[in-house]
Each structure stands twice: as structure tokens, then as C-alpha cells.
Design a protein around this motif. Structure first.
Motif, PDB file in Angstrom:
ATOM      1  N   GLY A  60       0.334  -1.331  -0.278  1.00 44.60           N
ATOM      2  CA  GLY A  60       0.033   0.152   0.197  1.00 44.60           C
ATOM      3  C   GLY A  60       1.149   1.319  -0.150  1.00 44.60           C
ATOM      4  N   THR A  61       1.514   1.355   0.592  1.00 48.71           N
ATOM      5  CA  THR A  61       2.986   2.216   0.551  1.00 48.71           C
ATOM      6  C   THR A  61       3.081   2.969  -1.100  1.00 48.71           C
ATOM      7  OG1 THR A  61       3.789   1.839   2.332  1.00 48.71           O
ATOM      8  CG2 THR A  61       5.223   3.759   1.696  1.00 48.71           C
ATOM      9  N   ASP A  62       3.544   1.557  -2.052  1.00 45.75           N
ATOM     10  CA  ASP A  62       4.606   1.818  -3.441  1.00 45.75           C
ATOM     11  C   ASP A  62       2.833   2.322  -3.765  1.00 45.75           C
ATOM     12  OD1 ASP A  62       6.885   1.262  -2.531  1.00 45.75           O
ATOM     13  OD2 ASP A  62       6.404  -0.840  -3.837  1.00 45.75           O
ATOM     14  N   PHE A 179      -4.687   0.354  -2.000  1.00 43.67           N
ATOM     15  CA  PHE A 179      -5.167  -0.449  -1.295  1.00 43.67           C
ATOM     16  C   PHE A 179      -4.150  -0.554  -0.129  1.00 43.67           C
ATOM     17  CE2 PHE A 179      -9.258   0.877  -3.380  1.00 43.67           C
ATOM     18  CZ  PHE A 179     -10.072   0.811  -2.578  1.00 43.67           C
ATOM     19  N   SER A 180      -4.376  -1.299   0.911  1.00 40.88           N
ATOM     20  CA  SER A 180      -3.008  -1.759   0.708  1.00 40.88           C
ATOM     21  C   SER A 180      -3.689  -3.485   1.625  1.00 40.88           C
ATOM     22  CB  SER A 180      -2.306  -1.496   2.333  1.00 40.88           C
ATOM     23  OG  SER A 180      -2.035  -2.779   3.044  1.00 40.88           O
ATOM     24  N   PHE A 181      -3.349  -4.629   1.108  1.00 42.79           N
ATOM     25  CA  PHE A 181      -3.831  -6.205   1.720  1.00 42.79           C
ATOM     26  C   PHE A 181      -2.149  -6.373   2.376  1.00 42.79           C
ATOM     27  CE2 PHE A 181      -4.671  -5.229  -3.102  1.00 42.79           C
ATOM     28  CZ  PHE A 181      -6.074  -4.853  -2.903  1.00 42.79           C
ATOM     29  N   GLY A 184      -3.151  -8.076   7.810  1.00 40.88           N
ATOM     30  CA  GLY A 184      -3.590  -7.559   8.515  1.00 40.88           C
ATOM     31  C   GLY A 184      -4.525  -6.945   9.107  1.00 40.88           C
ATOM     32  N   LYS A 185      -4.934  -6.247   7.710  1.00 42.58           N
ATOM     33  CA  LYS A 185      -6.281  -5.435   6.964  1.00 42.58           C
ATOM     34  C   LYS A 185      -7.634  -6.181   6.924  1.00 42.58           C
ATOM     35  CE  LYS A 185      -3.293  -1.950   7.411  1.00 42.58           C
ATOM     36  NZ  LYS A 185      -2.443  -1.001   6.061  1.00 42.58           N
ATOM     37  N   ASN A 186      -8.374  -5.620   6.232  1.00 40.58           N
ATOM     38  CA  ASN A 186      -9.580  -6.521   6.603  1.00 40.58           C
ATOM     39  C   ASN A 186      -9.346  -7.827   5.046  1.00 40.58           C
ATOM     40  OD1 ASN A 186      -9.957  -4.564   8.103  1.00 40.58           O
ATOM     41  ND2 ASN A 186     -12.808  -4.502   7.660  1.00 40.58           N
TER      42      ASN A 186
HETATM   43  C1  LIG Z   1      -1.356  -0.269   6.092  1.00 41.44           C
HETATM   44  C2  LIG Z   1      -1.814   1.346   5.706  1.00 41.44           C
HETATM   45  C3  LIG Z   1      -0.671   1.778   5.131  1.00 41.44           C
HETATM   46  C4  LIG Z   1       0.925   0.760   4.254  1.00 41.44           C
HETATM   47  O1  LIG Z   1      -0.077  -0.598   3.206  1.00 41.44           O
HETATM   48  P1  LIG Z   1       1.200  -0.990   3.497  1.00 41.44           P
HETATM   49  O2  LIG Z   1       0.820  -2.102   2.484  1.00 41.44           O
HETATM   50  O3  LIG Z   1       1.890  -1.408   5.215  1.00 41.44           O
HETATM   51  O4  LIG Z   1       2.339  -0.186   2.681  1.00 41.44           O
HETATM   52  C5  LIG Z   1      -1.084   3.109   4.297  1.00 41.44           C
HETATM   53  N1  LIG Z   1      -1.977   3.888   4.915  1.00 41.44           N
HETATM   54  C6  LIG Z   1      -2.274   3.295   5.503  1.00 41.44           C
HETATM   55  C7  LIG Z   1      -3.439   4.745   6.520  1.00 41.44           C
HETATM   56  C8  LIG Z   1      -2.554   1.985   6.375  1.00 41.44           C
HETATM   57  O5  LIG Z   1      -3.137   1.561   7.547  1.00 41.44           O
END
Ligand SMILES: *Cc1c(COP(=O)(O)O)cnc(C)c1O
Length: 369
Positions: A60-62, A179-181, A184-186
Motif C-alpha cells: 500500500g505504501t508503494d 489499497f493495502s493488503f 492484518g487489513k480487512n
Molecule cells: C497499512 C496502511 C498503509 C500502507 O500499507 P502497506 O501495505 O503496509 O505498505 C498506508 N496507509 C494506511 C492508512 C495504512 O493503514
């Protein structure tokens, strides 16, 4: 009764046959990067998001970094975002060379839309609202401001898969969403994974190219890029999980309702507020608690795991000391910092476990309030 903060194992056990098959199908095919599983996931995820295009990326950061770069944001620019989030939201702004400009939160732990306009300058190029905890931001207001000042909007949906605002899915209000997967995300993979969604074809193509070494086709690098791809194993696992995410989100919501019902009778805590017109997906169930740190210790002794999202707001992190922000610049979120507490929340959490958490909280205040 031991209650973890999240329980990824129980979810795996419930769907083990399907997930194991998905994993072994990929290994049998031995196509680990790109290929049919990634393509299938991108198509299904885009469609489930009510979006035209999805680009799977490494995390999600990328996703945030790529979209900012491809919108042309860089040195000399400013990007507005919230003071309360995970650092990905702001570090990716800085990594492009631009400057993050932080805004205090409202009572919903979200960017305070009434404070955005004051921070817009000639250099402002974009706003990144974060649907924190799974709670949708006021997108009508944000889009209105963005249109007035001609700013891009990127929704950080890392915690808000399929949350809704005005009957519309988050991620579809803006130029692009990320989006991040993270497990621990939903909707979580079995490692790092992420995605960008957008309705803009050209932007989608640019993001895909940049995330794959700037290559449109192999060995034809039109620009320099990075290596940030969703891999087939993660895509195959996510494809299985995509079938259940609505059910999991619903269970999280039901769990939140049970928490609310019991906790609302305890005067020392405040339950999360929900705006009308929104569907919260409760990635995190966050309360405001008096004597928070003592309560946390008390719960911990009862083997109830809690967390704090987040103990320090972004502008007050050492990483941003060069921006010279002070606590008084963020009256609301810096106050939250001392009282927010995230309680155990996951779809498989049982009613009697929620009751145990709530009873323990009640007990704490009876003893120590
Ligand atoms: C988890 C998260 C990210 C980053 O996602 P990663 O997949 O861990 O890089 C970005 N923004 C928010 C608000 C997050 O909770």
C-alpha cells in the motif's frame, strides 16, 4: 479468556482447503510474477470496487508513492493530508520531493474538512484523505474543495476496503485510490501486497509502467521506474478472500454494534461516532478512554490485547521535526493521542468475548475511576 487483537490463524483454518489449493495451483503453474492470477485479481478487484482499472503493486505504501509520482507531484509541491494516520500516507509525499501539509482531525478521527482551505497555497497540488479505521471521510466536501482549487485527490483506502459514503464505494470519488493488503487489513494477503484503482485509463497505464521498471513491454523502458508488483501467490490468496470480504466486513460491523451497546453505558469511555450516509467497515474499533494507559495495562493482565492507532500523530514524529509543528497546531488529534484505544476486532470475534472485554473495562473503572 485470551483475546488477541486480530486472529489471522482462525481465518486460515476456516478456509484452509480453498487457500491451500490456490497456493498449490500457483506453484504447480510456476508463474510467480504477473500472469493469470494477478490479471484475474486485478479485474475482480476493480469490478468489486466499481472502478475501471486496478494495478496490483507490492504494498500500500508503494501504491501511494506510484500514484503521486504519476500525477507529476514532486519538488516544490505541497500535498495536504491528515495528522492521524500511518506514516505511509505522508512519507510517500516526502519521497517524491514534495512537502506534506498536515491537517487536524475532526471528532470522527478523520481529516477536518473545515480546516483544509486555510492550508491551500499556490504550491498545493493534491489532497490525500485517509478513510481511517474503515470510516469514510466526508468526500462531498473534499471533492468540492479539490474542484474549486483544481487539486488532485488520492483516497488512501488501506483500512477501508468497500466502505461506503452516500451509497458509493470509497476509492471511486477521486482521481485514484490506494489499497493495502497487509495481512492484518480487512482484506489481507499472506505477505505484503497492495493496489491502485482508478477510472483514468492513461493514469492507470502510467502507474502500471512505473511499477514495472518503466517498461510497457519487456526490455522497452520508456521511463525509469521501480519494481513494485503484486505476485501470483498473493493474488491467488486474495482471489479466494475476495469472495468472503463482504461477509467479514458485515461481521465486523455487527461486532462493533455489540461493543457500542455495552460500552455506551460506561461514562468513562466514548464509543466511535459514525456519520450519517456512511458505511463504516471497522478495520479498527477505537474508543476514547479515560486513564487509557492504566486501562490498557489492566486489560493486558487479563490477556486482552489492545493497540493504539497511533500513539504519536504524524506531524509530531521525529521524522517531521524539521517542519516545526507543535501540539497546539493539532488540538484535536493531539488530545486523541492520549485517549484512543483500539479494542480487539476481527470477524470471528465471538459475542461472549466482546462481553468479556466490555465487562473488564467496566470492572476497571469500578475499581479505579
Ligand atoms: C497499512 C496502511 C498503509 C500502507 O500499507 P502497506 O501495505 O503496509 O505498505 C498506508 N496507509 C494506511 C492508512 C495504512 O493503514
Amino acid at each position: 479468556m485470551e483475546i488477541p487483537f486480530v486472529d489471522l490463524k482462525i481465518q486460515y483454518q476456516n478456509y484452509k482447503t480453498e487457500i491451500d489449493k490456490a497456493i498449490f495451483d500457483v506453484i504447480n503453474d510456476s508463474v510467480f510474477i504477473k500472469g493469470k492470477y494477478v490479471e484475474r485479481f486485478e479485474n475482480e478487484f476493480a469490478s468489486k470496487c466499481d472502478s475501471k482499472y486496478c494495478i496490483g503493486v507490492a504494498n500500500g505504501t508503494d501504491a501511494l508513492f506510484i500514484i503521486l509520482k504519476m500525477l507529476g507531484i514532486g519538488k516544490g509541491d505541497e500535498v495536504i493530508t491528515t495528522s492521524l494516520s500511518w506514516i505511509s500516507t505522508s512519507e510517500t509525499i516526502s519521497l517524491t520531493g514534495a512537502k506534506p501539509v498536515f491537517i487536524d482531525t475532526d471528532d470522527y478521527y478523520l481529516i477536518d474538512t473545515y480546516k483544509i482551505k486555510d492550508k491551500i497555497t499556490e504550491k498545493t497540488k493534491a489532497i490525500i484523505p485517509v478513510h481511517l479505521y474503515g470510516n469514510p471521510c466526508d468526500m462531498d466536501k473534499i471533492i468540492m474543495i479539490a474542484n474549486e482549487y483544481k487539486l488532485f485527490v488520492i483516497e488512501d483506502c488501506a483500512q477501508a476496503h468497500f466502505a461506503m459514503y452516500n451509497e458509493q464505494k470509497v476509492g471511486t470519488f477521486s482521481d485514484a485510490a490506494t489499497f493495502s493488503f497487509y495481512p492484518g487489513k480487512n482484506l489481507g494477503a499472506y505477505g505484503d501486497a497492495g493496489a491502485i484503482v482508478t477510472n483514468d485509463k492513461i493514469l492507470a497505464e502510467k502507474c502500471r509502467m512505473f511499477s514495472n521498471h518503466g517498461a510497457l513491454h519487456k526490455h522497452n523502458h520508456l521511463i525509469e521506474g521501480i519494481n513494485s508488483r503484486l505476485d501470483s501467490l498473493q493474488a491467488a490468496i486474495l482471489l479466494v478472500k475476495l469472495n468472503y470480504i463482504d461477509e467479514w466486513n458485515r461481521k465486523r460491523y455487527e461486532n462493533a454494534v455489540i461493543y457500542n451497546k455495552i460500552l455506551k453505558s460506561i461514562p468513562n469511555v466514548k464509543i466511535p461516532k459514525i456519520k450519517s450516509k456512511t458505511k463504516h467497515i471497522f478495520h479498527i474499533y477505537c474508543i476514547l478512554a479515560e486513564k487509557r494507559d492504566y486501562l490498557r495495562k489492566y486489560l493486558n493482565e487479563k490477556t486482552i490485547a489492545t493497540q493504539i492507532h497511533y500513539p504519536t500523530i504524524l506531524p509530531l514524529m521525529p521524522a517531521y521535526s524539521y517542519l516545526n509543528y507543535q501540539q497546539k497546531d493539532f488540538p484535536k488529534s493531539s488530545l486523541f493521542q492520549k485517549n484512543i484505544l483500539s479494542l480487539p476486532m476481527y470477524p470471528e470475534l465471538k459475542t461472549n468475548e466482546i462481553k468479556f472485554v466490555c465487562d473488564s473495562i467496566k470492572e476497571f473503572y469500578e475499581k479505579y475511576a
